[in-house]
Design an enzyme around this catalytic site. Structure first.
Site, PDB file in Angstrom:
ATOM      1  N   ASP A 195       1.438  -4.214   8.100  1.00 19.28           N
ATOM      2  CA  ASP A 195       0.064  -3.467   8.026  1.00 19.28           C
ATOM      3  C   ASP A 195      -0.972  -4.422   7.951  1.00 19.28           C
ATOM      4  O   ASP A 195      -1.155  -5.210   6.946  1.00 19.28           O
ATOM      5  CB  ASP A 195       0.212  -2.738   6.772  1.00 19.28           C
TER       6      ASP A 195
ATOM      7  N   PHE B 295       0.752  -1.162   0.199  1.00 19.28           N
ATOM      8  CA  PHE B 295      -0.070  -0.087  -0.114  1.00 19.28           C
ATOM      9  C   PHE B 295       0.859   1.258   0.051  1.00 19.28           C
ATOM     10  O   PHE B 295       1.875   1.344   0.717  1.00 19.28           O
ATOM     11  CB  PHE B 295      -0.955  -0.068   1.172  1.00 19.28           C
TER      12      PHE B 295
ATOM     13  N   TYR C  33     -11.701   1.543   9.862  1.00 19.88           N
ATOM     14  CA  TYR C  33     -12.813   1.778   9.186  1.00 19.88           C
ATOM     15  C   TYR C  33     -13.205   0.873   8.149  1.00 19.88           C
ATOM     16  O   TYR C  33     -14.189   0.991   7.332  1.00 19.88           O
ATOM     17  CB  TYR C  33     -12.736   3.255   8.522  1.00 19.88           C
ATOM     18  N   LYS C  34     -12.339  -0.408   7.946  1.00 16.42           N
ATOM     19  CA  LYS C  34     -12.777  -1.195   6.664  1.00 16.42           C
ATOM     20  C   LYS C  34     -13.348  -2.366   7.418  1.00 16.42           C
ATOM     21  O   LYS C  34     -14.532  -2.065   7.610  1.00 16.42           O
ATOM     22  CB  LYS C  34     -11.432  -1.834   6.322  1.00 16.42           C
TER      23      LYS C  34
ATOM     24  N   ARG D 136     -12.540  -4.211  -7.837  1.00 12.37           N
ATOM     25  CA  ARG D 136     -12.287  -4.605  -6.484  1.00 12.37           C
ATOM     26  C   ARG D 136     -13.624  -4.803  -5.670  1.00 12.37           C
ATOM     27  O   ARG D 136     -14.423  -3.869  -5.812  1.00 12.37           O
ATOM     28  CB  ARG D 136     -11.283  -3.916  -5.838  1.00 12.37           C
TER      29      ARG D 136
HETATM   30  C1  LIG Z   1      -3.126  -1.433   3.489  1.00 14.56           C
HETATM   31  C2  LIG Z   1      -3.551   0.003   4.056  1.00 14.56           C
HETATM   32  N1  LIG Z   1      -2.690   0.477   4.742  1.00 14.56           N
HETATM   33  C3  LIG Z   1      -2.801   1.703   5.018  1.00 14.56           C
HETATM   34  C4  LIG Z   1      -4.104   2.535   4.804  1.00 14.56           C
HETATM   35  C5  LIG Z   1      -4.180   4.022   5.083  1.00 14.56           C
HETATM   36  O1  LIG Z   1      -4.703   3.948   6.399  1.00 14.56           O
HETATM   37  P1  LIG Z   1      -4.946   5.473   6.997  1.00 14.56           P
HETATM   38  O2  LIG Z   1      -5.588   6.189   6.275  1.00 14.56           O
HETATM   39  O3  LIG Z   1      -5.503   5.220   8.293  1.00 14.56           O
HETATM   40  O4  LIG Z   1      -3.424   6.116   7.140  1.00 14.56           O
HETATM   41  C6  LIG Z   1      -4.900   1.847   4.062  1.00 14.56           C
HETATM   42  C7  LIG Z   1      -6.071   2.467   3.485  1.00 14.56           C
HETATM   43  O5  LIG Z   1      -6.915   2.170   2.423  1.00 14.56           O
HETATM   44  C8  LIG Z   1      -4.576   0.496   3.330  1.00 14.56           C
HETATM   45  O6  LIG Z   1      -5.400  -0.095   2.502  1.00 14.56           O
END
Ligand SMILES: Cc1ncc(COP(=O)(O)O)c(C=O)c1O
Length: 405
Positions: free
Chosen positions: A192, A123, A217-218, A364
Site C-alpha cells: 500500500d 492502515f 487524492y493525497k 499529524r
Molecule cells: C495507507 C492508506 N491506505 C488506504 C487508504 C484508503 O484508501 P481508499 O479510501 O481509496 O480506499 C488510506 C486513506 O487514507 C490510507 O491512508
C-alpha cells in the site's frame, strides 16, 4: 536555531519555489494536510470545466473516443508509473485503494495456497480487506507486528498486505528487503503506497515489487475521492486474475461476448466504467509532480521535516516527533503525541494551521514540498507552540468536531 529570516532565505533559493503558485492556497492558511487531501492545482478547475462543458456537453458520448476518455486509466497509469519506477504498462488507474487492494490480494491469494498476512497497526482498510480475503478463501490469517514482518514470510504464506509508510508515525518499511524476503518463500506482498507515492523516492522495478496500490487524492493532488492506482509487475499480469470480472477488464468490452475473456495485460484489473472526471483531475496533479525534480522533492521534504523537528523542540518543550529520525526510514509527514492532540489540532485549525488528528493521541502534519515554504513550517510550529502553551485548546469550541478528522 533557525530564524524566520533564515527560513525565508531558504525559500528564496528553493528550486521548487515556483510550484506553490500553481496551487490554490487560501490566504491566512498554512496547509499541512496534503498527505490526506492534496491541495487544488489551479489547472484542475479549467481542465474539469472544459471536460464538462466541451467534452461532455458538446462531445457527448463521442468523447469516449475523440477526447481520449477510454484510454485515460492507462494513460494516467503510465504517468504514475514514471513516479514509482515502474514500466508504463504496469500501472492502471481504477476504483479506490481499498477495492484495488481487494482485487490484487484476492488475485495473489488465489494463485498460491497458504496464510494471509497483514501487519499490525497498518492502515485499517488493509487489515479489513486482508481479513475478508482470508475468510472468503478459508485461509489462516496472521497479524504480525511491523518489526517482525521480515520473519513472517515462511513457506506456508500465500500473500501479505503491507503499508509502506505508516499513516501515523511515518515509519517506512524497507521495500526491497521485505519484498525479497517474501519472494524467497514464494509469497507475494501487495504494497500500500498511499503515503509514499509523490512523497518518498520509489523504484518498484529495481526493488522487485510485484503488486502495489495507492491513493490519488493525497500527495498526487487528484482531488477528493480521486481514483486510486494499482501496479502489477509485467510477469504476473497474464497469470493473476481479478476477482471482479467486470466488462472493462475484458479483452474487448464492446464485443459484448457472453463469456468473460480477460484483457491480456494490466487492463484486466479494471472492473467497471472509469470515473472520467476524477481521472482528468488526477492527471493534472500527476503532471505537476512529473514536472518537478524527484530528488529536489525528497531533499526538500527532509529539510522541512528537520525544520519542523527543530522548531517543535524550541516552541513546544517536552514534545518530540514520533517515528524514525533517519530520513531513509520515514515518509513525508511529521507527527507528535499529546493527550489532547485532537483539541490541539482543532484549535490550530481555528488559527489557520491545518493538520489532522489520528486516534488515539496523534497530531499529524503533512510535508508537501510543492506547496509549502520553509516559512510556513516556521510559523506553523510557532502557532502550535502558542496554542499548547496558552492552553487555548481548552476552549469548549474544540471539544467536538466533524465526522472526518
Ligand atoms: C495507507 C492508506 N491506505 C488506504 C487508504 C484508503 O484508501 P481508499 O479510501 O481509496 O480506499 C488510506 C486513506 O487514507 C490510507 O491512508
Amino acid at each position: 536555531m533557525t530564524t524566520l529570516d533564515e527560513a525565508r532565505d531558504w525559500d528564496a533559493t528553493d528550486p521548487l519555489r515556483k510550484f506553490r503558485a500553481r496551487f490554490a492556497l487560501p490566504d491566512g492558511i498554512i496547509y499541512l494536510d496534503g498527505n490526506s487531501l492534496g491541495a487544488l492545482p489551479h489547472a484542475t478547475a479549467a481542465r474539469l470545466g472544459d471536460a464538462v462543458a466541451r467534452e461532455w456537453g458538446e462531445g457527448l458520448i463521442r468523447s469516449w473516443n475523440d477526447a481520449g476518455w477510454a484510454e485515460a486509466p492507462r494513460r494516467v497509469g503510465a504517468k504514475i508509473a514514471r513516479l514509482i519506477g515502474a514500466a508504463e504498462d504496469e500501472v492502471v488507474v481504477a476504483d479506490s485503494t481499498s477495492v484495488n487492494l481487494y482485487k490484487l490480494l484476492m488475485a495473489a491469494a488465489a494463485d498460491r495456497d497458504g496464510a494471509i498476512v497483514v501487519e499490525a497497526d497498518g492502515f485499517p482498510t488493509d487489515a479489513y480487506v486482508a481479513r475478508a480475503v482470508a475468510t472468503q478463501l478459508s485461509r489462516p490469517f496472521r497479524v504480525i507486528p511491523a518489526a517482525d514482518l521480515a520473519g513472517a514470510f515462511t513457506d506456508d504464506v500465500s500473500a501479505a498486505v503491507v503499508t509502506h509508510v505508516d499513516y501515523r508515525t511515518a515509519a517506512r518499511h524497507d521495500l526491497a528487503a521485505l519484498t525479497g524476503a517474501a519472494r524467497a518463500q514464494g509469497a507475494r506482498i501487495v504494497w500500500d503506497l498511499s503515503h509514499s507515492v509523490g512523497a518518498v523516492p520509489l523504484d518498484l522495478g529495481r526493488d522487485g515489487v510485484e503488486l502495489a496500490v495507492g491513493c490519488g487524492y493525497k500527495y498526487l493532488n487528484g482531488g477528493p475521492g480521486a481514483p486510486a492506482f494499482l501496479y502489477v509487475a509485467r510477469h504476473l499480469q497474464a497469470r493473476l486474475a481479478s476477482p471482479i470480472a467486470g466488462w472493462w477488464g475484458h479483452a474487448a468490452p464492446f464485443d459484448f461476448t457472453a463469456d468473460f475473456r480477460p484483457s491480456i495485460d494490466i487492463g484486466r484489473f479494471q472492473a467497471g466504467t472509469p470515473p472520467v472526471l476524477g481521472l482528468l483531475a488526477l492527471e493534472i496533479g500527476v503532471d505537476l509532480m512529473l514536472e518537478a525534480d524527484r530528488h529536489a522533492i525528497w531533499a526538500k521534504a527532509c529539510r522541512l521535516y528537520d525544520l519542523f523537528a527543530e522548531r517543535l523542540r524550541a516552541c513546544c518543550p517536552g514534545l518530540a516527533l514520533i517515528g524514525p529520525t533517519d530520513a531513509g526510514q520515514r515518509g513525508s509527514h511529521a507527527a507528535f503525541r499529546h493527550p489532547h492532540a485532537v483539541e490541539i489540532v482543532r484549535a490550530a485549525i481555528a488559527k489557520g494551521v491545518i493538520g489532522d488528528f489520528r486516534t488515539p493521541d496523534i497530531a499529524r502534519f503533512g510535508l508537501t514540498p510543492l506547496t509549502l515554504r520553509y516559512e510556513d513550517i516556521w510559523q506553523a510550529v510557532e502557532i502550535l507552540g502558542e496554542t499548547i502553551a496558552s492552553e487555548a485548546w481548552r476552549d469548549e469550541r474544540f471539544a467536538r468536531g466533524g465526522v472526518v478528522t
